[in-house]
Design a protein around this motif. Sequence first.
Motif, short mmCIF file in Angstrom:
data_model
loop_
_atom_site.label_atom_id
_atom_site.label_comp_id
_atom_site.label_asym_id
_atom_site.label_seq_id
_atom_site.Cartn_x
_atom_site.Cartn_y
_atom_site.Cartn_z
N SER A 56 -2.36 -0.19 -4.33
CA SER A 56 -2.57 -1.01 -3.13
C SER A 56 -2.94 -2.44 -3.53
N ASP A 90 0.88 -1.17 0.00
CA ASP A 90 0.00 0.00 0.00
C ASP A 90 0.91 1.22 0.00
N ALA A 93 0.29 6.87 -6.32
CA ALA A 93 -0.15 7.22 -4.97
C ALA A 93 -1.16 6.22 -4.41
N ASP A 94 -2.05 5.73 -5.22
CA ASP A 94 -3.12 4.87 -4.71
C ASP A 94 -2.93 3.40 -5.05
N ARG A 110 0.60 4.55 -0.27
CA ARG A 110 0.32 5.72 0.57
C ARG A 110 0.55 5.39 2.04
N ASN A 138 -3.35 13.67 0.71
CA ASN A 138 -4.27 13.05 -0.23
C ASN A 138 -3.90 13.44 -1.66
#
Length: 372
Positions: free
Chosen positions: A290, A185, A287-288, A187, A222
């Motif tokens: 996962s 993950d 960034a996202d 982030r 974010n």
Amino acid sequence: MKFRYLIAAVSCLYSPPAFAADPATDPIAKFRSTIGDFQRITTPDGVEENFTADINGTKQFVSVRGNHRGNPLILFIHGGPGAPELPISWAFQRPWEEYFTVVQWEQRASGKTWPLNDSAAIAPTLTIEQYRDDAIALIEQLIKRYGKRKVIVIGHSWGSIPGLMTAIKRPDIVHAYVGIGQIIDFREGERIGYEQILKRAREDNNAQAVTELESLEPYPGNGAFDVDKITVQRKWSIHYGYLTAGRDNPNAYFAMHHYSPAYDSDAIKAWGEGSAFTIERLLPKLADVSFKDVKSLKVPVYMFLGRHDYTTPSDIVDQWVRDVRAPDKLSIWFEDSAHTIPTDEPGKALLTLVTHVRQNARGPGEHPAPLP
């Protein structure tokens, strides 16, 4: 200097400096030549070749080395993005080649692949899924070229993203998956790493580090990753030994590039240019990333975990391994390593590959020599 810190943002490494290629002006050239001759594959059924592969509309550089063609194939997917590990592989890979045939692949827009394609045409193709599809296409070519059924996939750092995605999508061509500096993950890993670095800086009474790190809050925040923020985080992560264990800088790591028999000054230059180009375009898309929702794999999975790795924190990976279902799975802790396990603990890395991973690669086309 801007490019060096930009490259540090994700690869955690600085672009290695260029060197002269002429032995008359570069005394290191003689040592590179000696290392290359010493590492030459001399066994009758060995493999030592470089070739340019046509992969999904691009040309990409591939290096293949091993003592015996019957040994299992490893596809090593390097980190970065855009930071090939071929120029440091001489420091750890030669013993691997007694038990495996090792493929070092310089990915789209990376290293020796960088000058082979038009950068303007490549730019819009720099997506995570494209790197996964490139890995799959290369594996299919390797299987045909070397008469194998499957390969062992090793993903390091950034390379662990397309590496694990490949194992998920095409288990039919993967014997086993090995994650080194695995990203589960992205982030969450950045958040945990940041908190650990800030904690160390405060314990160390390092006012400069504390000030610079606190200025990043909230980190990573974010949305897309901020290049400048992640650059500062990596600066202090490196300082506290979370890249190479026990070292406060990457100088020793990059000194190895100078002595590489596989790289010359043009390749070093391409390494830096390709890495900067790739990070600028791919970083916001990471960034996202996962894998937390991945609950099962159809291939054995082995995670090499550096105890001091807060570049891609290991606890997240260990918990994921505990929860995932797979034909075989194991977390292996490297107590004296950070993010660069193959060079931090090269002996244990090889021993682990031979004792835990190699056993999965048996069948038609794979007949590994008996272990001593």
